[in-house]
Design an enzyme around this catalytic site. Structure first.
Site, PDB file in Angstrom:
ATOM      1  N   GLY A  14       4.481 -12.202  -4.850  1.00  0.00           N
ATOM      2  CA  GLY A  14       3.729 -12.378  -5.758  1.00  0.00           C
ATOM      3  C   GLY A  14       3.723 -11.442  -7.045  1.00  0.00           C
ATOM      4  O   GLY A  14       3.867 -10.118  -6.813  1.00  0.00           O
ATOM      5  N   ARG A  75       8.955 -16.173  -3.039  1.00  0.00           N
ATOM      6  CA  ARG A  75       8.822 -15.953  -1.518  1.00  0.00           C
ATOM      7  C   ARG A  75       9.943 -16.711  -0.608  1.00  0.00           C
ATOM      8  O   ARG A  75       9.756 -17.973  -0.794  1.00  0.00           O
ATOM      9  CB  ARG A  75       7.292 -16.320  -1.295  1.00  0.00           C
ATOM     10  CG  ARG A  75       6.237 -15.674  -2.058  1.00  0.00           C
ATOM     11  CD  ARG A  75       4.828 -16.199  -1.324  1.00  0.00           C
ATOM     12  NE  ARG A  75       3.817 -16.184  -2.106  1.00  0.00           N
ATOM     13  CZ  ARG A  75       2.984 -14.916  -2.549  1.00  0.00           C
ATOM     14  NH1 ARG A  75       3.175 -13.844  -1.875  1.00  0.00           N
ATOM     15  NH2 ARG A  75       2.072 -14.901  -3.226  1.00  0.00           N
ATOM     16  N   ASP A 106       3.416  -6.718   1.415  1.00  0.00           N
ATOM     17  CA  ASP A 106       4.017  -6.639   2.858  1.00  0.00           C
ATOM     18  C   ASP A 106       4.972  -7.378   3.249  1.00  0.00           C
ATOM     19  O   ASP A 106       5.966  -6.957   4.108  1.00  0.00           O
ATOM     20  CB  ASP A 106       2.674  -6.563   3.829  1.00  0.00           C
ATOM     21  CG  ASP A 106       1.755  -7.788   3.435  1.00  0.00           C
ATOM     22  OD1 ASP A 106       2.076  -8.690   2.539  1.00  0.00           O
ATOM     23  OD2 ASP A 106       1.024  -8.192   4.209  1.00  0.00           O
ATOM     24  N   THR A 129       1.634  -5.302  -5.732  1.00  0.00           N
ATOM     25  CA  THR A 129       0.736  -6.336  -5.531  1.00  0.00           C
ATOM     26  C   THR A 129      -0.465  -5.991  -5.903  1.00  0.00           C
ATOM     27  O   THR A 129      -1.238  -5.074  -6.097  1.00  0.00           O
ATOM     28  CB  THR A 129       0.711  -6.657  -3.869  1.00  0.00           C
ATOM     29  OG1 THR A 129      -0.360  -7.361  -3.770  1.00  0.00           O
ATOM     30  CG2 THR A 129       0.318  -5.302  -2.965  1.00  0.00           C
ATOM     31  N   ASP A 131      -3.139  -7.043  -4.702  1.00  0.00           N
ATOM     32  CA  ASP A 131      -4.307  -6.823  -3.779  1.00  0.00           C
ATOM     33  C   ASP A 131      -4.610  -5.563  -3.194  1.00  0.00           C
ATOM     34  O   ASP A 131      -5.716  -5.350  -2.648  1.00  0.00           O
ATOM     35  CB  ASP A 131      -3.777  -7.916  -2.511  1.00  0.00           C
ATOM     36  CG  ASP A 131      -3.589  -9.147  -2.666  1.00  0.00           C
ATOM     37  OD1 ASP A 131      -4.387  -9.781  -3.722  1.00  0.00           O
ATOM     38  OD2 ASP A 131      -2.871  -9.732  -2.228  1.00  0.00           O
ATOM     39  N   ASP A 133      -3.830  -3.747  -0.792  1.00  0.00           N
ATOM     40  CA  ASP A 133      -3.838  -3.736   0.367  1.00  0.00           C
ATOM     41  C   ASP A 133      -2.927  -3.006   1.357  1.00  0.00           C
ATOM     42  O   ASP A 133      -2.809  -3.274   2.726  1.00  0.00           O
ATOM     43  CB  ASP A 133      -3.812  -5.394   1.058  1.00  0.00           C
ATOM     44  CG  ASP A 133      -2.757  -6.159   0.683  1.00  0.00           C
ATOM     45  OD1 ASP A 133      -1.999  -5.613   0.053  1.00  0.00           O
ATOM     46  OD2 ASP A 133      -2.834  -7.204   1.397  1.00  0.00           O
ATOM     47  N   ARG A 175      -6.292 -12.697  -0.166  1.00  0.00           N
ATOM     48  CA  ARG A 175      -6.320 -13.636   0.983  1.00  0.00           C
ATOM     49  C   ARG A 175      -6.863 -12.994   2.296  1.00  0.00           C
ATOM     50  O   ARG A 175      -7.508 -13.554   2.998  1.00  0.00           O
ATOM     51  CB  ARG A 175      -4.787 -14.107   1.451  1.00  0.00           C
ATOM     52  CG  ARG A 175      -4.410 -15.334   1.092  1.00  0.00           C
ATOM     53  CD  ARG A 175      -2.922 -15.491   1.429  1.00  0.00           C
ATOM     54  NE  ARG A 175      -2.109 -14.390   0.930  1.00  0.00           N
ATOM     55  CZ  ARG A 175      -1.034 -14.885   0.607  1.00  0.00           C
ATOM     56  NH1 ARG A 175      -0.392 -16.254   0.412  1.00  0.00           N
ATOM     57  NH2 ARG A 175      -0.230 -13.817   0.092  1.00  0.00           N
TER      58      ARG A 175
HETATM   59  O1  F6P Z   1      -0.505 -11.447  -2.732  1.00  0.00           O
HETATM   60  C1  F6P Z   1      -1.198 -11.607  -3.909  1.00  0.00           C
HETATM   61  C2  F6P Z   1      -1.891 -12.940  -4.120  1.00  0.00           C
HETATM   62  O2  F6P Z   1      -2.516 -12.949  -5.432  1.00  0.00           O
HETATM   63  C3  F6P Z   1      -3.108 -13.253  -3.065  1.00  0.00           C
HETATM   64  O3  F6P Z   1      -4.235 -12.470  -3.281  1.00  0.00           O
HETATM   65  C4  F6P Z   1      -3.336 -14.607  -3.221  1.00  0.00           C
HETATM   66  O4  F6P Z   1      -3.691 -15.152  -2.165  1.00  0.00           O
HETATM   67  C5  F6P Z   1      -1.948 -15.221  -3.037  1.00  0.00           C
HETATM   68  O5  F6P Z   1      -0.907 -14.007  -3.997  1.00  0.00           O
HETATM   69  C6  F6P Z   1      -1.424 -16.359  -4.059  1.00  0.00           C
HETATM   70  O6  F6P Z   1      -0.367 -16.452  -4.075  1.00  0.00           O
HETATM   71  P1  F6P Z   1       0.688 -17.805  -4.564  1.00  0.00           P
HETATM   72  O7  F6P Z   1       1.182 -17.281  -5.885  1.00  0.00           O
HETATM   73  O8  F6P Z   1       1.510 -18.326  -3.622  1.00  0.00           O
HETATM   74  O9  F6P Z   1      -0.302 -18.931  -4.916  1.00  0.00           O
END
Ligand code: F6P
Length: 326
Positions: A14, A75, A106, A129, A131, A133, A175
């Site tokens: 992300g 991804r 991660d 990120t 998050d 985390d 998440r």
């Molecule tokens: O990893 C960061 C994040 O923002 C999470 O908090 C969220 O669940 C996810 O990415 C959403 O990702 P995507 O861009 O695949 O919708």
């Protein structure tokens, strides 16, 4: 060990505000240290497809203030396969790249660890990120901007909540982690904060809301991390409404807005410092580590630790939030 003369830099997973500041720092520190620097487009996807960009001083001009990532991100499913990883490694070799800086979360580090171990290739990671985390750094690049975005939204929703006597369930990203929820909930004066790290007791939440009403509260904000065990904000609101009609309720899901925008000063400085540290660390022989910051000092955390261990949630901050929301 082969001397490092040419490095690659990529962003993966992300996007997070501050990734551009990190790219800029890696490129400029690399050039200062007389290295050639190549940007890899779209993370591991670009590594597999062989999409590289020569980076000069001017390539990273005027980007420190921009959200997203100029190298784009993805991804990559293919990178998880032996074939995909082998293509990526062949491309690194054919470009003469001696080491890599991977910026992401991660998933990015798991990929970096696998590639580094399989081919004995030097890679360091930067925590990018929203998050927050990752184990081994107090803050990740992008987190500060994201929580500031959330509190701006919460402040605005509170105007409507107060004017209409409503209770808002506000869903924030995360998440598997409640760090965005925790800080933005405290800063936004939320009535409650629901996070995946702490089982949510809906009966307790309802009792609190009813008590708030008796104490003459007419409106409120409940922050719900998307990964809460009771579900996202829509689900939690539905369950609460089934048992309690004390308030008129609304749901607001902030979504990807949290990932965009100009990085805050905190994120720009963190990204710049870590990008600078990353190149110097590679030249000092570091590999297979995430470069983070703990108590304002640079920390080198093996990828395995950074990905396996979630940063611990400070439960006393949650307890404090409950007291302050009385
Ligand atoms: O990893 C960061 C994040 O923002 C999470 O908090 C969220 O669940 C996810 O990415 C959403 O990702 P995507 O861009 O695949 O919708």
């Amino acid at each position: 060990m082969k001397p490092i003369k040419k490095i690659g830099v990529l962003t993966s997973g992300g996007d997070a505000p501050g990734m551009n500041a990190a790219i800029r720092a890696v490129v400029r520190t690399g050039l200062y240290r007389k290295l050639e620097v190549l940007g890899v487009m779209r993370g591991y996807e670009g590594l597999i497809e062989g999409v590289f960009l020569e980076m000069h001083n001017s390539s990273v001009a005027n980007i420190i203030q921009r959200g997203g990532t100029i190298l784009k991100t993805a991804r990559s499913e293919e990178f998880r396969t032996d074939e995909g990883m082998s293509k990526a490694y062949q491309n690194l070799m054919s470009q003469g790249i001696d080491a890599l800086v991977a910026i992401g979360g991660d998933g990015t580090f798991r990929g970096a660890m696998a590639l580094g171990e399989k081919y004995d290739f030097p890679i360091v990671g930067l925590p990018g990120t929203i998050d927050n985390d990752l184990y081994g750094t107090d803050f990740t690049i992008g987190y500060d901007t994201a929580i500031n975005t959330v509190i701006q939204v919460v402040d605005k929703l509170r105007d409507t909540a107060a004017s209409h006597n409503r209770l808002f369930f506000v869903e924030v990203m995360g998440r598997d982690a409640g760090f965005i929820a925790l800080r933005s909930g405290i800063a936004g004066g939320a009535e409650d904060i629901l996070v995946p790290e702490d089982p949510t007791d809906l009966d307790k939440l309802i009792a609190k809301l009813q008590n708030d009403r008796r104490e003459n509260k007419t409106s409120g904000i409940i922050i719900v991390a998307e990964g809460d065990d009771q579900g996202g904000a829509l689900e939690v609101a539905r369950k609460v409404k089934e048992k309690c009609d004390t308030y008129e309720t609304r749901v607001s899901i902030i979504g990807h807005m949290q990932r965009g925008g100009s990085p805050t000063c905190m994120d720009r400085v963190l990204a710049s410092t870590l990008g600078y540290d990353a190149v110097n660390a590679l030249l000092d022989g570091q590999r297979g580590v995430m470069i983070g910051q703990i108590n304002k000092k640079t920390a080198f955390i093996p990828f395995e630790k950074a990905t396996k261990h979630h940063q611990e949630m400070n439960k006393s901050m949650l307890a404090m939030a409950h007291v302050l929301s009385l």
